[in-house]
Write an enzyme that holds these catalytic residues in place. Structure first.
Site, PDB file in Angstrom:
ATOM      1  N   ASP A   1      19.376 -16.528 -17.422  1.00  0.00           N
ATOM      2  CA  ASP A   1      19.319 -16.176 -18.841  1.00  0.00           C
ATOM      3  C   ASP A   1      20.072 -14.881 -19.091  1.00  0.00           C
ATOM      4  O   ASP A   1      19.619 -13.810 -18.697  1.00  0.00           O
ATOM      5  CB  ASP A   1      17.869 -16.029 -19.286  1.00  0.00           C
ATOM      6  CG  ASP A   1      17.763 -15.735 -20.771  1.00  0.00           C
ATOM      7  OD1 ASP A   1      18.659 -16.162 -21.525  1.00  0.00           O
ATOM      8  OD2 ASP A   1      16.799 -15.070 -21.182  1.00  0.00           O
TER       9      ASP A   1
ATOM     10  N   ASP B   1      25.686 -16.693 -24.819  1.00  0.00           N
ATOM     11  CA  ASP B   1      24.336 -16.946 -24.297  1.00  0.00           C
ATOM     12  C   ASP B   1      24.332 -18.155 -23.365  1.00  0.00           C
ATOM     13  O   ASP B   1      24.762 -19.242 -23.754  1.00  0.00           O
ATOM     14  CB  ASP B   1      23.381 -17.175 -25.466  1.00  0.00           C
ATOM     15  CG  ASP B   1      21.932 -17.309 -25.039  1.00  0.00           C
ATOM     16  OD1 ASP B   1      21.597 -16.859 -23.926  1.00  0.00           O
ATOM     17  OD2 ASP B   1      21.133 -17.858 -25.813  1.00  0.00           O
TER      18      ASP B   1
END
Length: 488
Positions: A94, A340
């Protein structure tokens, strides 16, 4: 240090044998979490991914800590723990959070039944801490960081340290209080620990002393831990700096182009830790990536984000300018585009999205009929029916910076599949644009104006240059990269 005295952690699959120091670069495999999931239909899969993308994007605007979504939108790293018997865990990669945390034994996850079903990632047993693990004390900067930079005096008071000890900075025997993380559709409570972590890919093994991680015994709707790669002192890249600065200066990943195909999803994508000049030594002269760079933007409210500026998007030969707030980030943390790894589809503000759809439909709608029913079922659009090959214009992203543009492959923004009944004659070809409406600018205040999702990142090596504060994009054959690196 002997491994019996360490909390050992290693990534699944071995490192390529290379002729330079292992402390300069590491190659690691990534697994797409969809390889562990089953969906009843294409509509179900696309609706699942679009809903998760929207939920994650809008969570960033409620001043909550950004953690990854449930399986379907993220890539995982596999870890092996040197317990008896050896334990293997998978954590989500992440880039939108800055903490490494594990589900720890005993572990209770509320409302996790559906998420763990038929999912080997979620069903892995929780971590059992080693005898050498130690809690982080309340005066530590790591404790302050995980508690949103609260003063250490406050944290020591919460930890019941006596006033006279707080005044004399003598509270090292008091543990950092548990912390709470909230995210898209779940939350967790965890405590900070430190232990030695080994990456035994070479002789001698790499050992990171005093690695800081979160240990969660309770969670709501989140059965899987996280390997945080965001901009923060607790992230994996940041903590690598204490061992080897070369490993922390840069990292990149190359995501295999999959189009949700089961065979492609099972291929490993590649994560690379280390300097890009070291990567060039590993590449053939004909396969050296040519990166296009754009500068990172600092976000005062979300400092762990990798924000960049977006100038506009071209459809065919027409360039659609981006609204001004996508080119920079203001003092309230509003604006910019976040690169992201944990969001599936790109999210754009309504003004830019609507202009994009209008231009796209003006070009494609002349040749193909809109599939409105498919748009309702999947949450995506515009979608079109077609008989043979769909006419689709090119799509180019223009970032802030001279010549900072990349051309997206067609499969990165148009998903094509067969829709219809069981009879072959009833099936129809459909194509859907995989870019979503993130909402009006007023709704996006206090958070990113847009997100570049991992689906649109496929087939590129995405380089996060932390030393120079920039993000790079280079077209690569990601499906063969891991295999080619391991031929040595």
């Amino acid at each position: 240090m002997a491994t019996t005295y360490s909390f050992l952690l290693c990534f699944f699959l071995c490192l390529l044998h290379v002729p330079f120091a292992i402390s300069q670069i590491l190659f690691l495999p990534l697994t797409h979490s969809l390889s562990h999931h089953h969906f009843t239909s294409t509509h179900h899969l696309l609706k699942f991914a679009s809903t998760r993308s929207a939920a994650r994007f809008h969570t960033h605007h409620h001043r909550q800590v950004s953690l990854p979504l449930s399986p379907g939108s993220d890539y995982t790293l596999s870890f092996t723990l040197n317990s008896v018997p050896p334990q293997r865990l998978s954590l989500y990669l992440d880039t939108g959070s800055d903490l490494v945390w594990f589900p720890c034994h005993p572990f209770e996850c509320i409302l996790c039944e559906g998420k763990a079903e038929n999912d080997t990632v979620s069903s892995a047993p929780p971590l059992k801490l080693s005898t050498t693990a130690r809690k982080v004390h309340c005066e530590s900067s790591a404790c302050s960081s995980v508690h949103s930079n609260l003063p250490t005096s406050n944290l020591c008071a919460i930890a019941n340290c006596p006033l006279e000890s707080i005044e004399t900075s003598d509270c090292r025997s008091f543990s950092c209080p548990p912390f709470y993380y909230a995210y898209g559709d779940g939350s967790l409570v965890a405590s900070l620990y430190r232990d030695s972590i080994a990456l035994p890919f070479a002789t001698p093994s790499l050992i990171l002393q005093n690695f800081t991680f979160g240990c969660a015994h309770t969670a709501l709707a989140e059965p899987v831990g996280v390997a945080g790669f965001g901009r923060g002192e607790l992230s994996l890249p940041a903590q690598l700096a204490s061992f080897s600065p070369q490993l922390s200066y840069q990292f990149s990943y190359c995501l295999v182009s999959h189009s949700f195909d089961s065979d492609q999803i099972r291929l490993p994508s590649t994560l690379i830790l280390g300097r890009s000049d070291e990567k060039k030594k590993m590449a053939n002269n004909n396969d050296r990536p040519q990166f296009v760079f754009t500068s990172m933007l600092d976000n005062p409210k979300h400092p762990y984000f990798y924000c960049v500026g977006l100038n506009g998007i071209s459809i065919g030969k027409k360039k659609i300018p981006a609204p001004a707030f996508l080119k920079s980030v203001d003092g309230e943390g509003s604006g910019g585009l976040v690169v992201d790894s944990g969001t599936t589809f790109t999210m754009l503000p309504a003004s830019l999205y609507n202009s994009l759809v209008t231009e796209f439909d003006n070009r494609v709608g002349r040749f193909h009929n809109r599939a409105k029913d498919i748009e309702e079922k999947t949450g995506l659009g515009p979608c079109y029916y077609y008989d043979t090959v769909a006419y689709v214009p090119s799509l180019v992203l223009h970032f802030v910076g001279n010549e900072s543009s990349i051309v997206l492959p067609r499969e990165n923004y148009l998903y094509e599949f067969l829709d219809g009944g069981d009879e072959a004659s009833m099936k129809r070809k459909v194509g859907c644009m995989l870019i979503m409406n993130g909402g009006d600018e007023d709704e996006l205040r206090g958070g990113p104006g847009a997100i570049l999702g991992n689906y649109q990142q496929q087939g590129f090596e995405i380089l996060y240059d932390l030393e120079k504060g920039r993000v790079g994009f280079a077209r690569r054959k990601c499906a063969s990269l891991w295999e080619s690196l391991n031929q040595g």
